[in-house]
Scaffold this active site. Sequence first.
Site, PDB file in Angstrom:
ATOM      1  N   HIS A   1      -8.630  -0.364   0.281  1.00  0.00           N
ATOM      2  CA  HIS A   1      -9.746  -1.098   0.861  1.00  0.00           C
ATOM      3  C   HIS A   1     -10.916  -1.051  -0.125  1.00  0.00           C
ATOM      4  O   HIS A   1     -10.789  -0.482  -1.223  1.00  0.00           O
ATOM      5  CB  HIS A   1     -10.128  -0.517   2.228  1.00  0.00           C
TER       6      HIS A   1
ATOM      7  N   HIS B   1     -11.668   2.184  -2.030  1.00  0.00           N
ATOM      8  CA  HIS B   1     -10.825   2.469  -3.201  1.00  0.00           C
ATOM      9  C   HIS B   1     -11.250   1.594  -4.391  1.00  0.00           C
ATOM     10  O   HIS B   1     -11.290   2.054  -5.529  1.00  0.00           O
ATOM     11  CB  HIS B   1      -9.358   2.151  -2.902  1.00  0.00           C
TER      12      HIS B   1
ATOM     13  N   SER C   1      -8.212   4.065   5.467  1.00  0.00           N
ATOM     14  CA  SER C   1      -6.959   3.363   5.800  1.00  0.00           C
ATOM     15  C   SER C   1      -6.588   3.613   7.249  1.00  0.00           C
ATOM     16  O   SER C   1      -5.906   2.810   7.875  1.00  0.00           O
ATOM     17  CB  SER C   1      -5.831   3.850   4.894  1.00  0.00           C
TER      18      SER C   1
END
Length: 282
Positions: free
Chosen positions: A34, A37, A188
């Site tokens: 996402h 990251h 996540s």
Amino acid sequence: MLTVHTVEALRAQLARWREAGETLALVPTMGNLHEGHLSLVRRARSEAQRVVVSIFVNPLQFGPSEDFDRYPRTLDEDQQRLRGVGCDLVFAPTVSEMYPGGRSGITRVSVPGLGEQLEGEFRPGFFDGVATVVNILFNCVQPQLAVFGEKDYQQLLVIRRMVAELQLPIRVIGEPTAREPDGLALSSRNQYLSAEERRLAPTLHRALQAVAERLRSGARDYAGLQQEAQRYLEAQGFKPQYVAIREPQRLEPPSPTARDWVILVAAHLGRTRLIDNLVLSL
Ligand code: PAF
């Protein structure tokens, strides 16, 4: 951007870059990438000439009742996202590539004390699993620097300490937590939340902000503040595991004269376990 699945192919590519004198950064991930990251990869990109992103859902850091099997594995989408942010090489090994001799009885890296409290207490073996896999990744890639998210604050400290004590020549960079507009830290695991849970989830961040506000206005009854925040979260439908006010370097209990703190929280919302933290300096 290249993707390799074996240590041999990884090392062959890295040798070419090393021969050309290029600097190397590693961003270790478990995939399902996402914006949080991607901000780590952008930071790595700004610090080194070549960026390697590892994508590996590491079984060693999941407890028997945790979500290893249902953890989202989305390599195709991850590769798409990484193309847009300047990643040069994706290392996406299988479990047997990472642990060729099997997992039981494997050599482990342990960070005692720091790795046994808070997350380590509620997820026994978690930090051994993290430190072990990160150490293997460091050995395979041998980067000059590595970037981790501050969202996993305790993990970042554990890795910094492992790097210092094992004398690894790697600069560890912590990147600030990416948040949704309503304050929820990107993770996540947020996708496990139902619509109603997603609506409630930012309360976790608000609880941290409320503790920070009390510290700013002079409150120093740490135990009382922690309890108050836990009760608030319970009243909102969370099952908190801990709210902890600690000093930010070693996570020890802070002194009454402290001016710097980290407030850490872990709580279940339905079946989803969420963590967050807030660093405060006066
Ligand atoms: O933070 C994570 O995603 C993981 O713990 C890490 C650092 C990639 C190790 O598996």
